[in-house]
Design a protein around this motif. Sequence first.
Motif, PDB file in Angstrom:
ATOM      1  N   PRO A  82       0.799  -1.236   0.000  1.00 30.72           N
ATOM      2  CA  PRO A  82       0.000   0.000   0.000  1.00 30.72           C
ATOM      3  C   PRO A  82       0.833   1.289   0.000  1.00 30.72           C
ATOM      4  N   ASP A  83       2.111   1.216  -0.375  1.00 36.35           N
ATOM      5  CA  ASP A  83       2.976   2.406  -0.367  1.00 36.35           C
ATOM      6  C   ASP A  83       2.699   3.303  -1.583  1.00 36.35           C
ATOM      7  N   PRO A  84       3.158   4.561  -1.541  1.00 36.85           N
ATOM      8  CA  PRO A  84       2.999   5.441  -2.707  1.00 36.85           C
ATOM      9  C   PRO A  84       3.708   4.858  -3.934  1.00 36.85           C
ATOM     10  N   VAL A  85       3.071   4.976  -5.085  1.00 38.46           N
ATOM     11  CA  VAL A  85       3.654   4.435  -6.323  1.00 38.46           C
ATOM     12  C   VAL A  85       3.423   5.407  -7.482  1.00 38.46           C
ATOM     13  N   CYS A  86       4.228   5.227  -8.531  1.00 35.97           N
ATOM     14  CA  CYS A  86       3.951   5.849  -9.822  1.00 35.97           C
ATOM     15  C   CYS A  86       3.457   4.729 -10.734  1.00 35.97           C
ATOM     16  N   VAL A  87       2.599   5.062 -11.690  1.00 34.30           N
ATOM     17  CA  VAL A  87       1.987   4.032 -12.537  1.00 34.30           C
ATOM     18  C   VAL A  87       2.053   4.465 -13.997  1.00 34.30           C
ATOM     19  N   GLU A  88       2.589   3.598 -14.841  1.00 38.43           N
ATOM     20  CA  GLU A  88       2.577   3.855 -16.290  1.00 38.43           C
ATOM     21  C   GLU A  88       1.565   2.930 -16.941  1.00 38.43           C
ATOM     22  N   ILE A  89       0.695   3.512 -17.740  1.00 39.93           N
ATOM     23  CA  ILE A  89      -0.370   2.748 -18.405  1.00 39.93           C
ATOM     24  C   ILE A  89      -0.009   2.601 -19.877  1.00 39.93           C
ATOM     25  N   GLY A  90      -0.001   1.352 -20.384  1.00 45.45           N
ATOM     26  CA  GLY A  90       0.374   1.128 -21.784  1.00 45.45           C
ATOM     27  C   GLY A  90       1.859   1.383 -21.977  1.00 45.45           C
ATOM     28  N   ALA A  91       2.670   0.675 -21.191  1.00 49.48           N
ATOM     29  CA  ALA A  91       4.114   0.946 -21.137  1.00 49.48           C
ATOM     30  C   ALA A  91       4.872   0.404 -22.345  1.00 49.48           C
ATOM     31  N   GLY A  92       4.200  -0.336 -23.222  1.00 54.68           N
ATOM     32  CA  GLY A  92       4.871  -0.867 -24.413  1.00 54.68           C
ATOM     33  C   GLY A  92       6.027  -1.778 -24.021  1.00 54.68           C
ATOM     34  N   LYS A  93       7.174  -1.588 -24.688  1.00 48.86           N
ATOM     35  CA  LYS A  93       8.339  -2.435 -24.396  1.00 48.86           C
ATOM     36  C   LYS A  93       9.143  -1.906 -23.206  1.00 48.86           C
ATOM     37  N   GLY A  94       8.627  -0.875 -22.559  1.00 52.76           N
ATOM     38  CA  GLY A  94       9.159  -0.482 -21.256  1.00 52.76           C
ATOM     39  C   GLY A  94      10.315   0.501 -21.269  1.00 52.76           C
ATOM     40  N   LYS A  95      10.565   1.139 -22.401  1.00 54.62           N
ATOM     41  CA  LYS A  95      11.726   2.051 -22.456  1.00 54.62           C
ATOM     42  C   LYS A  95      11.628   3.147 -21.381  1.00 54.62           C
ATOM     43  N   HIS A  96      10.488   3.823 -21.328  1.00 60.00           N
ATOM     44  CA  HIS A  96      10.320   4.879 -20.324  1.00 60.00           C
ATOM     45  C   HIS A  96      10.349   4.299 -18.910  1.00 60.00           C
ATOM     46  N   ALA A  97       9.709   3.162 -18.724  1.00 58.62           N
ATOM     47  CA  ALA A  97       9.638   2.565 -17.380  1.00 58.62           C
ATOM     48  C   ALA A  97      11.037   2.247 -16.864  1.00 58.62           C
ATOM     49  N   LEU A  98      11.879   1.704 -17.734  1.00 61.06           N
ATOM     50  CA  LEU A  98      13.243   1.340 -17.333  1.00 61.06           C
ATOM     51  C   LEU A  98      14.084   2.589 -17.063  1.00 61.06           C
ATOM     52  N   LEU A  99      13.919   3.598 -17.913  1.00 59.04           N
ATOM     53  CA  LEU A  99      14.652   4.857 -17.729  1.00 59.04           C
ATOM     54  C   LEU A  99      14.230   5.543 -16.433  1.00 59.04           C
ATOM     55  N   PHE A 100      12.916   5.672 -16.267  1.00 62.33           N
ATOM     56  CA  PHE A 100      12.376   6.404 -15.110  1.00 62.33           C
ATOM     57  C   PHE A 100      12.795   5.735 -13.806  1.00 62.33           C
ATOM     58  N   SER A 101      12.684   4.405 -13.756  1.00 62.75           N
ATOM     59  CA  SER A 101      13.007   3.719 -12.504  1.00 62.75           C
ATOM     60  C   SER A 101      14.509   3.783 -12.222  1.00 62.75           C
ATOM     61  N   ALA A 102      15.337   3.823 -13.278  1.00 61.74           N
ATOM     62  CA  ALA A 102      16.784   3.959 -13.063  1.00 61.74           C
ATOM     63  C   ALA A 102      17.122   5.374 -12.581  1.00 61.74           C
ATOM     64  N   GLN A 103      16.407   6.361 -13.131  1.00 58.35           N
ATOM     65  CA  GLN A 103      16.717   7.760 -12.777  1.00 58.35           C
ATOM     66  C   GLN A 103      16.101   8.191 -11.444  1.00 58.35           C
ATOM     67  N   HIS A 104      15.083   7.430 -10.978  1.00 58.64           N
ATOM     68  CA  HIS A 104      14.399   7.800  -9.724  1.00 58.64           C
ATOM     69  C   HIS A 104      14.374   6.596  -8.780  1.00 58.64           C
ATOM     70  N   PRO A 105      15.531   6.240  -8.245  1.00 58.98           N
ATOM     71  CA  PRO A 105      15.583   5.043  -7.390  1.00 58.98           C
ATOM     72  C   PRO A 105      14.725   5.183  -6.129  1.00 58.98           C
ATOM     73  N   GLU A 106      14.369   6.429  -5.785  1.00 58.57           N
ATOM     74  CA  GLU A 106      13.554   6.654  -4.584  1.00 58.57           C
ATOM     75  C   GLU A 106      12.065   6.424  -4.847  1.00 58.57           C
ATOM     76  N   LYS A 107      11.703   6.272  -6.139  1.00 62.23           N
ATOM     77  CA  LYS A 107      10.285   6.079  -6.474  1.00 62.23           C
ATOM     78  C   LYS A 107      10.035   4.654  -6.932  1.00 62.23           C
ATOM     79  N   LYS A 108       8.837   4.157  -6.660  1.00 66.82           N
ATOM     80  CA  LYS A 108       8.472   2.834  -7.162  1.00 66.82           C
ATOM     81  C   LYS A 108       7.533   3.015  -8.362  1.00 66.82           C
TER      82      LYS A 108
END
Length: 222
Positions: free
Chosen positions: A22-48
């Motif tokens: 139940p912790d705070p999260v960010c959510v990507e909808i329709g992430a495709g092959k995940g390019k943004h998801a992988l970039l974002f999570s690498a650049q923001h290690p403090e965010k899930k």
Amino acid sequence: MPIRQFQAQRMHAPRDFQMIRPDPVCVEIGAGKGKHALLFSAQHPEKKLIAIERTREKYLAMQKQHVLEGQTNLQAIHADAMPWIVHALLPAQVQQFFILYPNPEPHNPAQRWLNMPFFEFLLSRLQPGGTVTLASNIPEYIAEAQQQLIEVWKLPFVKEVIPGTSARTHFEIKYLERGELCQQLIISKPEGYSTRFDDFKPLQGQNPVQVVTSETDIKNAE
Ligand SMILES: C[S@@+](CC[C@H](N)C(=O)[O-])C[C@H]1O[C@@H](n2cnc3c(N)ncnc32)[C@H](O)[C@@H]1O
């Protein structure tokens, strides 16, 4: 035209559904092959970040790359984002939503994200001060979303032009290479903004034993 109320209680839990913390999260909808998801999570290690993709091949490509890169703050989900969000997320749990280059639905405007009753539910999951980033290469899509924000959702937003050097997603790269205008709306949820779903909590651990999602499932269940 007013939008009818979303029927959240009618959404079946996705197959193999599991709750998240139940912790705070960010959510990507329709992430495709995940390019943004992988970039974002690498650049923001403090965010899930939870990255949801419905198409199996794309989800598998995202998962494969995730295994290689190993971000521990990224969770890739293979599901339709709507029932998943209804069953997994608590009110005001989300810091940021990303909807990057959604399908334009040229023949079905009612299926565009800001035209759907579901968008009210999505807003209920967003924390006050949280944002929804909506990007598109179709100026009419952005213009329509802008109009919906003003007339229906009554939410503040800023509109930005995506620089030609940006490369957050596979579709963004393709559109910018073709010289198309890519734009995004950063939509904010003000303090005190209310929706009809603010008290709607998922029924944790009470998902149907069998979820019927297709003709084949119905036949198999018989
Ligand atoms: C045009 S693609 C963009 C993919 C990626 N965001 C990018 O920019 O490269 C839209 C993606 O959204 C996914 N999608 C559409 N509706 C969805 C839903 N309800 N739940 C999860 N994914 C969805 C599609 O499978 C597709 O991969």
